[in-house]
Every structure is written in structure tokens, then in C-alpha cells.
Enzyme design. Structure first.
Site, PDB file in Angstrom:
ATOM      1  CE  LYS A  88      -0.366  -2.174   3.405  1.00  0.00           C
ATOM      2  NZ  LYS A  88      -0.541  -3.029   4.589  1.00  0.00           N
ATOM      3  CB  ILE A 119     -11.689  -7.521   2.821  1.00  0.00           C
ATOM      4  CG1 ILE A 119     -11.512  -7.706   4.326  1.00  0.00           C
ATOM      5  CG2 ILE A 119     -13.120  -7.116   2.516  1.00  0.00           C
ATOM      6  CD1 ILE A 119     -11.810  -6.465   5.133  1.00  0.00           C
ATOM      7  CE  LYS A 188      -4.111  -1.302   5.065  1.00  0.00           C
ATOM      8  NZ  LYS A 188      -4.240  -1.978   6.364  1.00  0.00           N
TER       9      LYS A 188
HETATM   10  N1  LIG Z   1       1.427  -9.223   6.318  1.00  0.00           N
HETATM   11  C1  LIG Z   1       0.192  -8.966   5.934  1.00  0.00           C
HETATM   12  O1  LIG Z   1      -0.758  -9.557   6.429  1.00  0.00           O
HETATM   13  C2  LIG Z   1      -0.072  -7.961   4.849  1.00  0.00           C
HETATM   14  C3  LIG Z   1      -1.401  -7.620   4.531  1.00  0.00           C
HETATM   15  C4  LIG Z   1      -1.649  -6.729   3.489  1.00  0.00           C
HETATM   16  C5  LIG Z   1      -0.577  -6.173   2.816  1.00  0.00           C
HETATM   17  N2  LIG Z   1       0.692  -6.495   3.170  1.00  0.00           N
HETATM   18  C6  LIG Z   1       1.801  -5.880   2.435  1.00  0.00           C
HETATM   19  O2  LIG Z   1       2.539  -6.903   1.798  1.00  0.00           O
HETATM   20  C7  LIG Z   1       3.913  -6.534   1.745  1.00  0.00           C
HETATM   21  C8  LIG Z   1       4.743  -7.639   2.384  1.00  0.00           C
HETATM   22  O3  LIG Z   1       4.354  -7.778   3.730  1.00  0.00           O
HETATM   23  P1  LIG Z   1       4.873  -9.004   4.614  1.00  0.00           P
HETATM   24  O4  LIG Z   1       4.085  -8.929   5.879  1.00  0.00           O
HETATM   25  O5  LIG Z   1       4.881 -10.244   3.817  1.00  0.00           O
HETATM   26  O6  LIG Z   1       6.365  -8.519   4.919  1.00  0.00           O
HETATM   27  P2  LIG Z   1       7.568  -9.412   5.485  1.00  0.00           P
HETATM   28  O7  LIG Z   1       7.043 -10.602   6.210  1.00  0.00           O
HETATM   29  O8  LIG Z   1       8.477  -8.477   6.177  1.00  0.00           O
HETATM   30  O9  LIG Z   1       8.261  -9.962   4.154  1.00  0.00           O
HETATM   31  C9  LIG Z   1       8.992  -9.150   3.299  1.00  0.00           C
HETATM   32  C10 LIG Z   1       9.969 -10.031   2.563  1.00  0.00           C
HETATM   33  O10 LIG Z   1      10.625  -9.242   1.578  1.00  0.00           O
HETATM   34  C11 LIG Z   1      12.025  -9.482   1.722  1.00  0.00           C
HETATM   35  N3  LIG Z   1      12.735  -8.288   1.291  1.00  0.00           N
HETATM   36  C12 LIG Z   1      12.638  -7.050   1.779  1.00  0.00           C
HETATM   37  N4  LIG Z   1      13.475  -6.225   1.142  1.00  0.00           N
HETATM   38  C13 LIG Z   1      14.142  -6.989   0.243  1.00  0.00           C
HETATM   39  C14 LIG Z   1      15.144  -6.719  -0.709  1.00  0.00           C
HETATM   40  N5  LIG Z   1      15.675  -5.507  -0.848  1.00  0.00           N
HETATM   41  N6  LIG Z   1      15.598  -7.747  -1.483  1.00  0.00           N
HETATM   42  C15 LIG Z   1      15.077  -8.973  -1.333  1.00  0.00           C
HETATM   43  N7  LIG Z   1      14.124  -9.288  -0.432  1.00  0.00           N
HETATM   44  C16 LIG Z   1      13.670  -8.293   0.340  1.00  0.00           C
HETATM   45  C17 LIG Z   1      12.250  -9.774   3.176  1.00  0.00           C
HETATM   46  O11 LIG Z   1      13.451 -10.433   3.343  1.00  0.00           O
HETATM   47  P3  LIG Z   1      14.109 -10.678   4.802  1.00  0.00           P
HETATM   48  O12 LIG Z   1      13.372 -11.871   5.349  1.00  0.00           O
HETATM   49  O13 LIG Z   1      15.526 -10.958   4.488  1.00  0.00           O
HETATM   50  O14 LIG Z   1      13.904  -9.424   5.587  1.00  0.00           O
HETATM   51  C18 LIG Z   1      11.029 -10.630   3.485  1.00  0.00           C
HETATM   52  O15 LIG Z   1      11.229 -11.952   3.116  1.00  0.00           O
HETATM   53  C19 LIG Z   1       4.017  -5.193   2.453  1.00  0.00           C
HETATM   54  O16 LIG Z   1       3.981  -4.160   1.517  1.00  0.00           O
HETATM   55  C20 LIG Z   1       2.774  -5.137   3.322  1.00  0.00           C
HETATM   56  O17 LIG Z   1       2.320  -3.830   3.559  1.00  0.00           O
HETATM   57  C21 LIG Z   1       0.967  -7.379   4.162  1.00  0.00           C
END
Ligand SMILES: NC(=O)c1ccc[n+]([C@@H]2O[C@H](COP(=O)([O-])OP(=O)(O)OC[C@H]3O[C@@H](n4cnc5c(N)ncnc54)[C@H](OP(=O)(O)O)[C@@H]3O)[C@@H](O)[C@H]2O)c1
Length: 370
Positions: A88, A119, A188
Site C-alpha cells: 500500500k 477482504i 489505504k
Molecule cells: N502481512 C500482511 O498480512 C499484509 C497484509 C496486506 C498487505 N501487506 C503488504 O505486503 C507486503 C509484504 O508484507 P509481509 O508482511 O509479507 O512482509 P515481510 O514478512 O516483512 O516480508 C517481506 C519479505 O521481503 C524481503 N525483502 C525485503 N526487502 C528486500 C530486498 N531488498 N531484497 C530482497 N528481499 C527483500 C524480506 O526479506 P528478509 O526476510 O531478508 O527481511 C522478506 O522476506 C508489504 O507491503 C505489506 O504492507 C501485508
């Protein structure tokens, strides 16, 4: 569809698992920073391995953050790859650059999971627009804030205790500011308004106030008076333009929003024929969010992208007059309607004026009467 997956965290792993069960998807490569071995995909630490692989037609960006995510998304679009993202912050921040780039490049772009993770809110907005005109969108869009406020309301906890519990249970980050100070709801709300009204709102004109300063005394007073405090984003199309703002809001007991428990979301819209409707569910979480990322991939496969933006109006918040509960700060005596426990209730004031006042009184807590 051959997918280049950027990020293998909460959502990335979820998408990988769902894709493994779907005959049309193949996660060809996964970009991550950690050492990782996957049975069905090649792991890389170099984005160029995905960019230069012509067999990859779609990039799914679930890394989060603005950079390098935006550099990668932009390069992928220019290379003719479709984009699905849940990010987002990226979508809101780069909206004006992103949409023309997508249009000029002829690729498909979708970001359903960016608002209301599980959702399917943005997809429903798109469907409504095919038949109706939307006049209002918004609601409870941040599960962390809702968890904290719900816990304070139900159990009489103070903010610090409720936040700590949310952190221990994984509902809040160690640094909770993106949630509790409002940027997440702000992103959002602006994305929802942009899509609902086919605009690109001037971001600086959308004020935001979070829940960091709320205390148990505030919640006790609201309960006594039959209100529940919820963190809400609101955008409405009126005669004077589009108003948009993010703030704690007092919802009367008995309204659906007042009953939203735990970390759930309730996001609502008003359509010209469909009337008022709300979508309730998990705004986050691995599989609910990855489910909508996967749904976006299906839409891309079917040639369905979305979003358009025309003009960049300033949010018109001068005409929206609300009464506010205020505790702390210096409120002009002539603006006070009545005493409310340790705080006061103002006479109707404009959203713009209240948020301008808050800038000079940052330790105060405010909540608008819905
Ligand atoms: N979590 C939710 O429920 C949710 C819901 C709606 C939207 N989102 C959105 O979805 C996105 C991801 O969220 P998430 O919760 O999945 O985050 P997360 O668990 O922190 O996962 C992010 C992943 O991206 C990797 N990453 C970050 N920077 C990188 C880079 N420069 N090169 C390679 N890999 C990189 C991280 O690696 P490392 O493990 O090495 O740090 C990690 O594996 C975000 O934008 C968030 O706002 C998430």
C-alpha cells in the site's frame, strides 16, 4: 503464468504455497535476502535474474517499503511484465507515476491486497463502479489499531498495556508507528478514494491522527456515553469536492462498526444504486492476504487490470463540520460544547481546523463523533 516473486515473508510464502496448488501458476524465481532453498523455484538475491528472464510474465511484489521495491516494479513494467502487489505504501506514494507507466506499457496491474488484505475491497469497488457512482468509502482498515482499541474497550486496559499485548501476540510490530500513528490507514484511505472517485488526491491535503495518545480514562468516558472508539479513514464526495481524513472516531453502540472485534476490518461504501454496504474480514494475515494476491494473478491471466486516475484534487475538509472529544491541549472556551470526563466535547468544527489545531497540541487526544 510464470511468476517472479519479490519477497518471501508473510505474504510471499503464502502466495508461494497457494500457487503450488493452482494449475495455472508457476513461481519461477523468488527474490529474497536470506539463504533459502525451495523445491519448486529458483531462489536469487539479484533482481536482474527476474528482470532478464523473458519467460517470467508477471512480477508479484510483496517485499514492502518504497525502495528498492519501486525501482524493481518500475523496471519490470518497462520490461513488459505484469505487476501484482500488496504494498500500500508503494501504491499510494507512486500512484501518479505508476498508473501512466502501466497504461503506456500495456501491462496489467493489480493491488487488491493493499487495502483490507483478505477482504477483496478494491476489487469490489471496481465492480460497483461498473454500474454505480460511489459517494462514500472508508471504515476500519487497520487491524492493529482495532485490536488495541477493542482490548482497551472490553478489558479497561490502558494504551501501553494493550499495545504490549498486541505486540506479544504478533498483532503489532516492535515499532508500531505505521499502524498506531495512522500512516497505514492513511495510505489505504487515499488509495480507496482514488479508485472510488477516479482521482489522485493531493496526499498532503489528507490529514491523519492516530491513537497513540488515547488513555483508559477516554475509553471509560466513551463507554459511559454509549460510544466505541475506532480508528477510521473516511472519504466522501460532496458538492464542495472530495473530503478525506483519518482519525479516531466515536461510533454509537449498536452500529456495526462499534462491534468489530479483535484485528478485523470493516470497510464500507455507499453506491448510487447499491446503497450502503460493508465488507468485513481479515485485513491481514498470511493466507487471507495471499489469497487476494492470487486472485489478482487470476485476473491478470484473464487480462483484467484496473485503476485510472484523473486530476489531483485537494481534499476539501473545510466544509466537513464534526464535534470532537478532546483531552489535553488548549481549546478556546467558545469552542467547547460540554465537559466529557477528563476532556471536553467541542461544538461542530471543520476537520481542517481540528487537525491544524492538533499540530500545535501534539500531546492532545482527539476523537470525532461519527
Ligand atoms: N502481512 C500482511 O498480512 C499484509 C497484509 C496486506 C498487505 N501487506 C503488504 O505486503 C507486503 C509484504 O508484507 P509481509 O508482511 O509479507 O512482509 P515481510 O514478512 O516483512 O516480508 C517481506 C519479505 O521481503 C524481503 N525483502 C525485503 N526487502 C528486500 C530486498 N531488498 N531484497 C530482497 N528481499 C527483500 C524480506 O526479506 P528478509 O526476510 O531478508 O527481511 C522478506 O522476506 C508489504 O507491503 C505489506 O504492507 C501485508
Amino acid at each position: 503464468m510464470r511468476i517472479g516473486l519479490l519477497g518471501f515473508g508473510v505474504v510471499g510464502k503464502g502466495l508461494y504455497d497457494i500457487a503450488a496448488t493452482h494449475p495455472d501458476f508457476e513461481v519461477a524465481r523468488v527474490l529474497c535476502r536470506r539463504e533459502l532453498t525451495l523445491p519448486d523455484a529458483q531462489v536469487t538475491h539479484d533482481f536482474n535474474d527476474i528482470l532478464n528472464d523473458d519467460s517470467i510474465d508477471t512480477v508479484v511484489e510483496v517485499m514492502g517499503g518504497l525502495y528498492p521495491a519501486w525501482d524493481y516494479v518500475k523496471a519490470a513494467i518497462l520490461a513488459g511484465k505484469n505487476i501484482v502487489t500488496a504494498n500500500k505504501a508503494l501504491v499510494n506514494h507512486f500512484y501518479d507515476e505508476l498508473l501512466p507507466l502501466v497504461e503506456q506499457s500495456g501491462v496489467k496491474f493489480r493491488c487488491t491486497a493493499a487495502v483490507g488484505g483478505g477482504i477483496g475491497w478494491l476489487t469490489e469497488l471496481e465492480r460497483v463502479k461498473r454500474v454505480d457512482k460511489l459517494s462514500k468509502v472508508g471504515g476500519i482498515m487497520n487491524g492493529t489499531c482495532n485490536y488495541i482499541l477493542d482490548n482497551m474497550t472490553r478489558n479497561g486496559l490502558d494504551y501501553a498495556v494493550a499495545l504490549k499485548q498486541a505486540q506479544e501476540l504478533g498483532y503489532a510490530e516492535a515499532d508500531p508507528s505505521a499502524d498506531v500513528d495512522g500512516p497505514d490507514t492513511w495510505n489505504k484511505t487515499i488509495i480507496s478514494a482514488n479508485i472510488a472517485f477516479d482521482v489522485s488526491l493531493e496526499k498532503a491535503s489528507v490529514p491523519v491522527c492516530g491513537i497513540r495518545n488515547i488513555a483508559a480514562v477516554d475509553v471509560a468516558e466513551f463507554t459511559k456515553r454509549g460510544y466505541v472508539c475506532k480508528m477510521m479513514g473516511t472519504a466522501e464526495k460532496g458538492e464542495g469536492g472530495i473530503s478525506a481524513y483519518v482519525q479516531p472516531t466515536l461510533v454509537p453502540n449498536g452500529e456495526p462498526a462499534a462491534a468489530v472485534p479483535m484485528n478485523y476490518n470493516l470497510i464500507s461504501m455507499v453506491g448510487s444504486n447499491s446503497g450502503p454496504r460493508s465488507l468485513f474480514g481479515q485485513g491481514a494475515g498470511r493466507y487471507p492476504t495471499a489469497y487476494n494476491v492470487a486472485q489478482d494473478c487470476v485476473d491478470v491471466l484473464n487480462g483484467v487490470g484496473f485503476y485510472s486516475a484523473y486530476g489531483a484534487p485537494v481534499a476539501a475538509n473545510n466544509d466537513v463540520q464534526l464535534q470532537y472529544y478532546v483531552r489535553g491541549g488548549n481549546v478556546d472556551a467558545e469552542l467547547i460544547a460540554e465537559a466529557w470526563g477528563d476532556g471536553i466535547l467541542t461544538k461542530p468544527v471543520s476537520v481542517s481546523a481540528m487537525h491544524a489545531w492538533l499540530k500545535d497540541n501534539p500531546a492532545a487526544f482527539i476523537a470525532a463523533l461519527a
